[in-house]
Design an enzyme around this catalytic site. Structure first.
Site, mmCIF file in Angstrom:
data_model
loop_
_atom_site.group_PDB
_atom_site.id
_atom_site.type_symbol
_atom_site.label_atom_id
_atom_site.label_comp_id
_atom_site.label_asym_id
_atom_site.label_seq_id
_atom_site.Cartn_x
_atom_site.Cartn_y
_atom_site.Cartn_z
ATOM 1 N N HIS A 144 42.216 84.288 -27.109
ATOM 2 C CA HIS A 144 43.533 83.948 -26.905
ATOM 3 C C HIS A 144 44.484 84.195 -28.365
ATOM 4 C CE1 HIS A 144 41.875 81.112 -23.846
ATOM 5 N NE2 HIS A 144 42.583 81.634 -23.156
ATOM 6 N N LYS A 194 40.476 91.096 -20.206
ATOM 7 C CA LYS A 194 39.315 90.204 -19.561
ATOM 8 C C LYS A 194 39.649 90.032 -18.207
ATOM 9 C CE LYS A 194 35.979 87.184 -19.678
ATOM 10 N NZ LYS A 194 36.295 86.418 -18.672
#
Ligand code: PAF
Length: 250
Positions: free
Chosen positions: A18, A129
Site C-alpha cells: 500500500h 497484486k
C-alpha cells in the site's frame, strides 16, 4: 507538480505494498487522499469480514509517513447513505476470482464507484497484486467514460518472493513457508509445470492456477503476446492470490 488529486482506496491493514501505491500517488499529485474502509459488500462470509485486520491509528500514521496528505475513514452510513444500488462487474467479474468469490467483484466495484463519486480523483492507484480487480476497474472506467486515470503499481514482494497481502499476518510461520510455493509456481513455464510445483506443497489447496491472456482473461495460447500466470488457493483457512507476467523475474 500538477494541481490534481491522486486517490488510493484501501481497506486498511496497510503494508509496504500500500505504501508503494501512496508513494506513486505522491509522484502524480500534491494531494494524495487515502481512504480506509472495510467494505462488507465484497466479502462472501461474515466470518471473513470479521477476521479482516483493522488498526486505524497505525494505518493513518503509516499512510501519512508515506506521503498521504488526507486520510478518509468513512462510516458505513456515510458511504452507503441510501439503499445500495449494486454496480455489476459484468462477465469479467464471474470468472476466476469471481467464480470462487461470488458477488465479490460487484461489491468491490460498488464501493469503488461510490468512492470515486465522493473523491472525484484525477488518478486512482491500484496494485497489480489484485490483477482481476485492476482489470475490472480499468474496463468500467473506460466504458463509463470517466476522466480518471487508473494507475497500476507492480506487486511488492518480500525478499523470498511472497507477495505482500493484508492476509499474510493470518498465516502461521509454517503456513507462511508453505505460501512460498505460489510465487515459485508462477515461475513455471506452463500450466502443467505450475500445477506440478503446487502439488509439491501439501498445505496448499488450489482454487485455480492458470495462464491467461492478460488483456482478455482468456486461457493463453502459444501465440498469446501477454500471458500472465494467476493462482489462488488456501493455506490453513487463509486465502491467498498472486499473479505474474510470464517470463518476468522476481
Ligand atoms: O483492494 C482493496 O483493498 C479493495 O478491494 C478496494 C479497492 C479498496 C475496495 O474496497
Amino acid at each position: 507538480m500538477q494541481d490534481s488529486i491522486s486517490f488510493v482506496p484501501t481497506m486498511g491493514a496497510l503494508h509496504a505494498g500500500h505504501l508503494e501505491l501512496i508513494r506513486r500517488a505522491r509522484e502524480l499529485s500534491a494531494t494524495v487522499l487515502v481512504s480506509i474502509f472495510v467494505n462488507p459488500l465484497q466479502f462472501e462470509s461474515a466470518e471473513d469480514f470479521s477476521k479482516y485486520p483493522s488498526d486505524l491509528a497505525g494505518d493513518t500514521a503509516k499512510a501519512l509517513a508515506a506521503g498521504a496528505t488526507e486520510i478518509w475513514a468513512p462510516t458505513y452510513d456515510e458511504v452507503y447513505p441510501h439503499q445500495i444500488v449494486k454496480v455489476s462487474a459484468g462477465p469479467l467479474g464471474e470468472i476466476f476470482e469471481g467464480r470462487h468469490r461470488v458477488g465479490h467483484f460487484d461489491g468491490m466495484l460498488t464501493i469503488v464507484s461510490r468512492l470515486f463519486d465522493y473523491v472525484k480523483p484525477n488518478y486512482a492507484i491500484f496494485g497489480e497484486k489484485d490483477f482481476q480487480q485492476l482489470s475490472i476497474i480499468k474496463k468500467w472506467v473506460k466504458e463509463n467514460g470517466l476522466a480518471i486515470d487508473i494507475v497500476a503499481v507492480p506487486t511488492v514482494r518480500d525478499s523470498d518472493g511472497l507477495a505482500l497481502s493484508s492476509r499474510n499476518i493470518q498465516l502461521t510461520p509454517e503456513g507462511r513457508r508453505s505460501a512460498l510455493i505460489i510465487s515459485r509456481a508462477l515461475h513455471g513455464r506452463s500450466r502443467e509445470e505450475m500445477h506440478r510445483i503446487l502439488a509439491t506443497e501439501p498445505n496448499f489447496e488450489v482454487d485455480y492456477a492458470e495462464i491467461i491472456d492478460e488483456e482478455t482473461f482468456e486461457l493463453a495460447l502459444p501465440e498469446t503476446k501477454s500471458p500472465r500466470g494467476i493462482i489462488a488457493g488456501w493455506i490453513n483457512g487463509v486465502r491467498l492470490i498472486d499473479n505474474m507476467r510470464m517470463g518476468s523475474d522476481l
